[in-house]
Design a protein around this motif. Structure first.
Motif, PDB file in Angstrom:
ATOM      1  N   UNK A 108     -79.222  -0.165 -47.578  1.00 40.47           N
ATOM      2  CA  UNK A 108     -78.298  -0.230 -48.701  1.00 40.47           C
ATOM      3  C   UNK A 108     -76.857  -0.470 -48.246  1.00 40.47           C
ATOM      4  N   UNK A 109     -76.573  -0.349 -46.939  1.00 39.08           N
ATOM      5  CA  UNK A 109     -75.220  -0.568 -46.413  1.00 39.08           C
ATOM      6  C   UNK A 109     -75.068  -1.889 -45.659  1.00 39.08           C
ATOM      7  N   UNK A 110     -76.154  -2.597 -45.387  1.00 42.92           N
ATOM      8  CA  UNK A 110     -76.102  -3.777 -44.522  1.00 42.92           C
ATOM      9  C   UNK A 110     -75.094  -4.823 -44.994  1.00 42.92           C
ATOM     10  N   UNK A 111     -75.137  -5.203 -46.269  1.00 39.70           N
ATOM     11  CA  UNK A 111     -74.214  -6.229 -46.772  1.00 39.70           C
ATOM     12  C   UNK A 111     -72.771  -5.744 -46.659  1.00 39.70           C
ATOM     13  N   UNK A 112     -72.542  -4.474 -46.979  1.00 39.82           N
ATOM     14  CA  UNK A 112     -71.197  -3.897 -46.907  1.00 39.82           C
ATOM     15  C   UNK A 112     -70.669  -3.926 -45.471  1.00 39.82           C
ATOM     16  N   UNK A 113     -71.530  -3.586 -44.518  1.00 42.28           N
ATOM     17  CA  UNK A 113     -71.120  -3.591 -43.105  1.00 42.28           C
ATOM     18  C   UNK A 113     -70.706  -4.987 -42.657  1.00 42.28           C
ATOM     19  N   UNK A 114     -71.405  -6.011 -43.159  1.00 42.35           N
ATOM     20  CA  UNK A 114     -71.087  -7.400 -42.789  1.00 42.35           C
ATOM     21  C   UNK A 114     -69.719  -7.824 -43.311  1.00 42.35           C
ATOM     22  N   UNK A 115     -69.297  -7.241 -44.435  1.00 41.23           N
ATOM     23  CA  UNK A 115     -68.023  -7.615 -45.051  1.00 41.23           C
ATOM     24  C   UNK A 115     -66.833  -6.928 -44.402  1.00 41.23           C
ATOM     25  N   UNK A 116     -67.067  -5.836 -43.673  1.00 39.78           N
ATOM     26  CA  UNK A 116     -65.988  -5.087 -43.025  1.00 39.78           C
ATOM     27  C   UNK A 116     -65.552  -5.834 -41.765  1.00 39.78           C
ATOM     28  N   UNK A 117     -64.259  -6.106 -41.662  1.00 42.65           N
ATOM     29  CA  UNK A 117     -63.776  -6.850 -40.493  1.00 42.65           C
ATOM     30  C   UNK A 117     -62.871  -6.011 -39.594  1.00 42.65           C
ATOM     31  N   UNK A 118     -62.499  -4.833 -40.043  1.00 40.19           N
ATOM     32  CA  UNK A 118     -61.529  -4.044 -39.276  1.00 40.19           C
ATOM     33  C   UNK A 118     -62.076  -2.689 -38.838  1.00 40.19           C
ATOM     34  N   UNK A 119     -63.196  -2.707 -38.142  1.00 38.31           N
ATOM     35  CA  UNK A 119     -63.741  -1.462 -37.631  1.00 38.31           C
ATOM     36  C   UNK A 119     -65.023  -1.069 -38.333  1.00 38.31           C
ATOM     37  N   UNK A 120     -65.551   0.099 -38.007  1.00 43.09           N
ATOM     38  CA  UNK A 120     -66.822   0.506 -38.608  1.00 43.09           C
ATOM     39  C   UNK A 120     -66.668   0.945 -40.062  1.00 43.09           C
ATOM     40  N   UNK A 121     -67.761   0.849 -40.804  1.00 39.61           N
ATOM     41  CA  UNK A 121     -67.780   1.363 -42.176  1.00 39.61           C
ATOM     42  C   UNK A 121     -67.726   2.883 -42.135  1.00 39.61           C
ATOM     43  N   UNK A 122     -68.515   3.474 -41.224  1.00 33.64           N
ATOM     44  CA  UNK A 122     -68.564   4.929 -41.098  1.00 33.64           C
ATOM     45  C   UNK A 122     -67.943   5.330 -39.766  1.00 33.64           C
ATOM     46  N   UNK A 123     -66.866   6.087 -39.847  1.00 34.46           N
ATOM     47  CA  UNK A 123     -66.220   6.574 -38.624  1.00 34.46           C
ATOM     48  C   UNK A 123     -67.171   7.502 -37.875  1.00 34.46           C
ATOM     49  N   UNK A 124     -67.157   7.448 -36.547  1.00 36.68           N
ATOM     50  CA  UNK A 124     -68.066   8.304 -35.771  1.00 36.68           C
ATOM     51  C   UNK A 124     -67.772   9.795 -35.990  1.00 36.68           C
ATOM     52  N   UNK A 125     -68.834  10.594 -36.009  1.00 31.43           N
ATOM     53  CA  UNK A 125     -68.689  12.051 -36.080  1.00 31.43           C
ATOM     54  C   UNK A 125     -69.993  12.708 -35.671  1.00 31.43           C
ATOM     55  N   UNK A 126     -69.902  13.964 -35.305  1.00 26.56           N
ATOM     56  CA  UNK A 126     -71.066  14.830 -35.104  1.00 26.56           C
ATOM     57  C   UNK A 126     -70.894  15.985 -36.073  1.00 26.56           C
ATOM     58  N   UNK A 127     -71.990  16.448 -36.616  1.00 23.36           N
ATOM     59  CA  UNK A 127     -71.960  17.514 -37.606  1.00 23.36           C
ATOM     60  C   UNK A 127     -71.125  18.696 -37.133  1.00 23.36           C
ATOM     61  N   UNK A 128     -71.359  19.143 -35.909  1.00 26.67           N
ATOM     62  CA  UNK A 128     -70.678  20.338 -35.412  1.00 26.67           C
ATOM     63  C   UNK A 128     -69.177  20.141 -35.206  1.00 26.67           C
ATOM     64  N   UNK A 129     -68.713  18.885 -35.194  1.00 31.85           N
ATOM     65  CA  UNK A 129     -67.280  18.622 -35.007  1.00 31.85           C
ATOM     66  C   UNK A 129     -66.503  18.506 -36.319  1.00 31.85           C
ATOM     67  N   UNK A 130     -67.207  18.542 -37.450  1.00 31.80           N
ATOM     68  CA  UNK A 130     -66.528  18.496 -38.742  1.00 31.80           C
ATOM     69  C   UNK A 130     -65.926  19.864 -39.030  1.00 31.80           C
ATOM     70  N   UNK A 131     -64.655  19.892 -39.438  1.00 33.57           N
ATOM     71  CA  UNK A 131     -63.971  21.158 -39.731  1.00 33.57           C
ATOM     72  C   UNK A 131     -64.746  22.014 -40.738  1.00 33.57           C
ATOM     73  N   UNK A 132     -65.325  21.358 -41.766  1.00 34.25           N
ATOM     74  CA  UNK A 132     -66.015  22.099 -42.823  1.00 34.25           C
ATOM     75  C   UNK A 132     -67.311  22.756 -42.350  1.00 34.25           C
ATOM     76  N   UNK A 133     -67.808  22.358 -41.186  1.00 36.05           N
ATOM     77  CA  UNK A 133     -69.068  22.914 -40.684  1.00 36.05           C
ATOM     78  C   UNK A 133     -68.851  24.110 -39.761  1.00 36.05           C
TER      79      UNK A 133
END
Length: 186
Positions: A108-133
């Motif tokens: 469901x994200x493939x077309x959107x990812x192709x349209x992004x030209x300035x970096x990733x659609x989803x910024x990298x993260x790990x669950x344990x590194x999120x402040x809310x976790x």
């Protein structure tokens, strides 16, 4: 005269039954909802109207990648996609979802990812590194991790934390308005 009175009583009964049925169906089975905002684009658009299926919202009935509606605040409901189930470790790197160390495709994200030209659609993260976790490395029991499809502009579990299953109103995948978008979404 008595015949007209009987007919009026029958109409009132029929109307009362219809109202009670509508209330029961809306309260326990199905409800309309309006998409508010851009967080689920390109899958859902602002002001799309959908039907929420309230049947089967126990944790066993919710599957990864289902679109769910949940109470985010007392006055606001959110529509997001289920990414993590209880016990899952979630990580994003190189615009790829990893669940418990295994890469998952998100068609469901493939077309959107192709349209992004300035970096990733989803910024990298790990669950344990999120402040809310608070350092927790897996999704807690009885909760889910959700994200909007428009990853750059979505307030989701990365910001609000995991969602308790009792806050989930139901699943949704049917758009009924606007007419040109009527149908099932994945």
């Amino acid at each position: 005269m008595a015949k007209k009175k009987n007919e009026l009583v029958e109409w009132i009964k029929a109307l009362a039954i219809a109202i009670v049925l509508a209330i029961v169906i809306r309260s326990f089975f199905f409800a309309p909802i309006v998409v508010d905002g851009q967080s689920m684009m390109p899958t859902l658009n602002h002001q799309d109207r959908m039907i929420v299926n309230k049947i089967g919202t126990k944790i066993a009935d919710i599957k990864r990648f289902d679109i769910v509606v949940f109470h985010a605040t007392e006055e606001k409901d959110y529509i997001k996609r289920v990414i993590g189930l209880p016990g899952d470790h979630i990580e994003y790197k190189d615009d790829t979802l990893f669940i418990n160390g295994k890469p998952y495709e998100e068609p469901y994200l493939e077309q959107y990812k192709k349209e992004i030209i300035d970096g990733p659609l989803t910024e990298p993260f790990k669950l344990e590194n999120l402040d809310v976790m608070n350092g927790q490395s897996t999704v807690p029991e009885g909760e889910i991790f959700v994200m909007g499809d428009n990853r750059r502009y979505s307030k989701d579990s990365r910001h609000i934390g995991t969602v308790p299953i009792e806050e989930v109103m139901g699943k949704t995948n049917f758009v009924y308005w606007p007419l040109e978008e009527v149908g099932i979404v994945e």
